[in-house]
Motif scaffolding. Structure first.
Motif, mmCIF file in Angstrom:
data_model
loop_
_atom_site.group_PDB
_atom_site.id
_atom_site.type_symbol
_atom_site.label_atom_id
_atom_site.label_comp_id
_atom_site.label_asym_id
_atom_site.label_seq_id
_atom_site.Cartn_x
_atom_site.Cartn_y
_atom_site.Cartn_z
ATOM 1 N N ALA A 1 0.669 -1.252 0.083
ATOM 2 C CA ALA A 1 0.119 -0.051 -0.083
ATOM 3 C C ALA A 1 0.834 1.241 0.155
ATOM 4 N N GLY A 2 2.066 1.111 0.451
ATOM 5 C CA GLY A 2 2.809 2.379 0.466
ATOM 6 C C GLY A 2 2.715 3.188 1.924
ATOM 7 N N THR A 3 3.518 4.255 1.915
ATOM 8 C CA THR A 3 3.554 5.139 2.997
ATOM 9 C C THR A 3 2.673 6.242 2.894
ATOM 10 N N HIS A 4 2.113 6.735 1.809
ATOM 11 C CA HIS A 4 1.457 8.067 1.645
ATOM 12 C C HIS A 4 0.293 7.750 2.175
ATOM 13 N N PRO A 5 0.093 9.119 3.022
ATOM 14 C CA PRO A 5 -1.432 9.218 4.196
ATOM 15 C C PRO A 5 -2.601 8.858 3.195
ATOM 16 N N ASN A 6 -2.549 9.053 1.851
ATOM 17 C CA ASN A 6 -3.950 8.967 1.266
ATOM 18 C C ASN A 6 -3.953 7.672 0.219
ATOM 19 N N ALA A 7 -3.029 6.836 0.648
ATOM 20 C CA ALA A 7 -2.793 5.682 -0.076
ATOM 21 C C ALA A 7 -3.806 4.717 -0.065
ATOM 22 N N ASP A 8 -4.502 3.908 -1.206
ATOM 23 C CA ASP A 8 -5.737 3.111 -0.964
ATOM 24 C C ASP A 8 -5.150 1.685 -0.111
ATOM 25 N N ARG A 9 -5.785 1.600 1.102
ATOM 26 C CA ARG A 9 -5.513 0.469 1.814
ATOM 27 C C ARG A 9 -6.677 -0.614 1.710
ATOM 28 N N SER A 10 -7.432 -0.692 0.596
ATOM 29 C CA SER A 10 -8.454 -1.529 0.464
ATOM 30 C C SER A 10 -8.114 -3.021 0.788
ATOM 31 N N LEU A 11 -6.917 -3.512 0.346
ATOM 32 C CA LEU A 11 -6.492 -4.735 0.819
ATOM 33 C C LEU A 11 -6.460 -4.756 2.536
ATOM 34 N N MET A 12 -5.663 -4.101 2.898
ATOM 35 C CA MET A 12 -5.611 -4.085 4.271
ATOM 36 C C MET A 12 -6.890 -4.087 5.186
ATOM 37 N N ALA A 13 -7.769 -3.360 4.643
ATOM 38 C CA ALA A 13 -9.180 -3.401 5.082
ATOM 39 C C ALA A 13 -9.831 -4.819 5.083
ATOM 40 N N PHE A 14 -9.772 -5.157 3.854
ATOM 41 C CA PHE A 14 -10.374 -6.570 3.526
ATOM 42 C C PHE A 14 -9.580 -7.580 4.695
ATOM 43 N N MET A 15 -8.347 -7.424 4.735
ATOM 44 C CA MET A 15 -7.895 -8.382 5.729
ATOM 45 C C MET A 15 -8.262 -8.252 7.103
ATOM 46 N N ILE A 16 -8.138 -7.053 7.444
ATOM 47 C CA ILE A 16 -8.708 -6.856 9.030
ATOM 48 C C ILE A 16 -10.039 -7.119 9.395
ATOM 49 N N CYS A 17 -11.067 -7.090 8.271
ATOM 50 C CA CYS A 17 -12.411 -7.474 8.403
ATOM 51 C C CYS A 17 -12.481 -8.776 9.076
ATOM 52 N N GLU A 18 -11.660 -9.706 8.811
ATOM 53 C CA GLU A 18 -11.716 -11.176 9.139
ATOM 54 C C GLU A 18 -11.844 -11.520 10.436
ATOM 55 N N PRO A 19 -11.132 -10.843 11.502
ATOM 56 C CA PRO A 19 -11.103 -11.302 12.660
ATOM 57 C C PRO A 19 -12.580 -10.425 13.206
ATOM 58 N N PHE A 20 -13.029 -9.277 12.877
ATOM 59 C CA PHE A 20 -14.301 -8.895 13.362
ATOM 60 C C PHE A 20 -15.303 -9.739 12.698
ATOM 61 N N ILE A 21 -15.543 -10.266 11.707
ATOM 62 C CA ILE A 21 -16.535 -11.124 11.212
ATOM 63 C C ILE A 21 -16.548 -12.484 11.993
ATOM 64 N N LYS A 22 -15.397 -12.888 12.304
ATOM 65 C CA LYS A 22 -15.381 -14.350 13.204
ATOM 66 C C LYS A 22 -15.723 -13.891 14.452
ATOM 67 N N SER A 23 -15.711 -12.826 15.021
ATOM 68 C CA SER A 23 -16.347 -12.600 16.199
ATOM 69 C C SER A 23 -17.701 -12.285 16.522
ATOM 70 N N ALA A 24 -18.258 -12.320 15.239
ATOM 71 C CA ALA A 24 -19.728 -12.634 15.145
ATOM 72 C C ALA A 24 -20.522 -14.024 14.959
ATOM 73 N N MET A 25 -19.759 -14.614 14.799
ATOM 74 C CA MET A 25 -20.048 -16.112 14.458
ATOM 75 C C MET A 25 -20.051 -16.956 15.932
ATOM 76 N N ARG A 26 -21.082 -17.995 15.522
ATOM 77 C CA ARG A 26 -20.914 -19.073 16.667
ATOM 78 C C ARG A 26 -19.810 -19.849 16.853
ATOM 79 N N PHE A 27 -19.322 -20.202 15.717
ATOM 80 C CA PHE A 27 -18.251 -21.001 15.492
ATOM 81 C C PHE A 27 -17.271 -20.335 14.673
ATOM 82 N N SER A 28 -16.288 -19.651 15.300
ATOM 83 C CA SER A 28 -15.426 -18.816 14.483
ATOM 84 C C SER A 28 -14.542 -19.654 13.578
ATOM 85 N N ALA A 29 -14.201 -20.926 14.077
ATOM 86 C CA ALA A 29 -13.356 -21.684 13.369
ATOM 87 C C ALA A 29 -13.802 -22.201 11.793
#
Length: 246
Positions: free
Chosen positions: A149-177
């Motif tokens: 993504a690079g170090t620019h403050p306005n860089a597009d970090r969509s891929l990072m956001a996609f990856m970071i959503c995974e633990p949040f989604i797992k926290s909503a599930m009865r069986f996260s595994a």
């Protein structure tokens, strides 16, 4: 080292050649030189082979960028969520044209046994996640996506956001595994101001009856303190999950 090896080769050849000529006995000088040259060359080759055995040639140093690319290609994230193809953003790359994110009401519906979601899951979700903790959980996957993504403050970090959503989604599930999120290729991203993203894709997880249930999700997250890798974190702004009817 190569120069010293060459000197040893020449010295062994010349010494053996001279020794044969001086000890040629009844041979004339012509035959003595022929035999000396041939014998000296054989001895020199033996000496050269010994030097290669004792002092092997050091492998050539590769360019650091090539090494990084090779290491990145072998990392697990390339096989999982970090596909070479990034999440497709549906908003302009120019940060001046980005809209402001507006939060919606959280979902607090109870979840029956046939649902894979925890009852009132929105109240159970973590508020934020530190990047350094997330990197520890998935080895170097997230570190690679941050470098891309690079170090620019306005860089597009969509891929990072996609990856970071995974633990949040797992926290909503009865069986996260049992949670399985579709790959980044099939996801879409809406980008807002202040490094805020809404990732939309699908996920499946197991319910209390042992069946896998599929959901469409909208995960909204924001990166804060992004310049400091030790303090950088992602806030969960909203998570919407809707069952996909079979």
């Amino acid at each position: 080292m190569e120069f010293l090896r060459f000197l040893a080769f020449v010295a062994a050849w010349g010494f053996m050649w001279r020794w044969v000529v001086k000890n040629r006995g009844s041979w004339n000088i012509f035959y003595g030189n022929i035999v000396g040259a041939a014998g000296g060359f054989i001895v020199a080759m033996v000496v050269l082979s010994i030097t290669f055995s004792v002092f092997p040639v050091a492998p050539a140093q590769t360019d650091s960028r090539e090494t990084e690319r090779a290491a990145a290609a072998l990392m697990p994230e390339v096989e999982r969520s970090m596909e070479p193809v990034p999440v497709i953003a549906s908003t302009p790359a120019d940060s001046d044209n980005l809209a402001t994110y507006v939060a919606s009401e959280p979902q607090n519906e109870p979840s029956p046994p046939e649902s894979a979601l925890l009852p009132n899951y929105s109240k159970r979700l973590p508020a934020s996640l530190l990047e350094k903790d997330f990197k520890d959980n998935v080895h170097n996957d997230f570190a690679v996506s941050r470098r891309l993504a690079g170090t620019h403050p306005n860089a597009d970090r969509s891929l990072m956001a996609f990856m970071i959503c995974e633990p949040f989604i797992k926290s909503a599930m009865r069986f996260s595994a049992s949670t399985a999120i579709a790959s980044a290729k099939s996801a879409s991203s809406q980008r807002f101001k202040d490094q805020t993203y809404t990732i939309s894709s699908t996920v499946s997880a197991r319910n209390m009856l042992g069946d896998n249930v599929s959901y469409g999700f909208d995960c909204s997250v924001q990166q804060v303190d992004g310049k400091d890798t030790d303090k950088a974190a992602w806030r969960l702004l909203g998570l919407k999950l809707k069952k996909i009817e079979s």
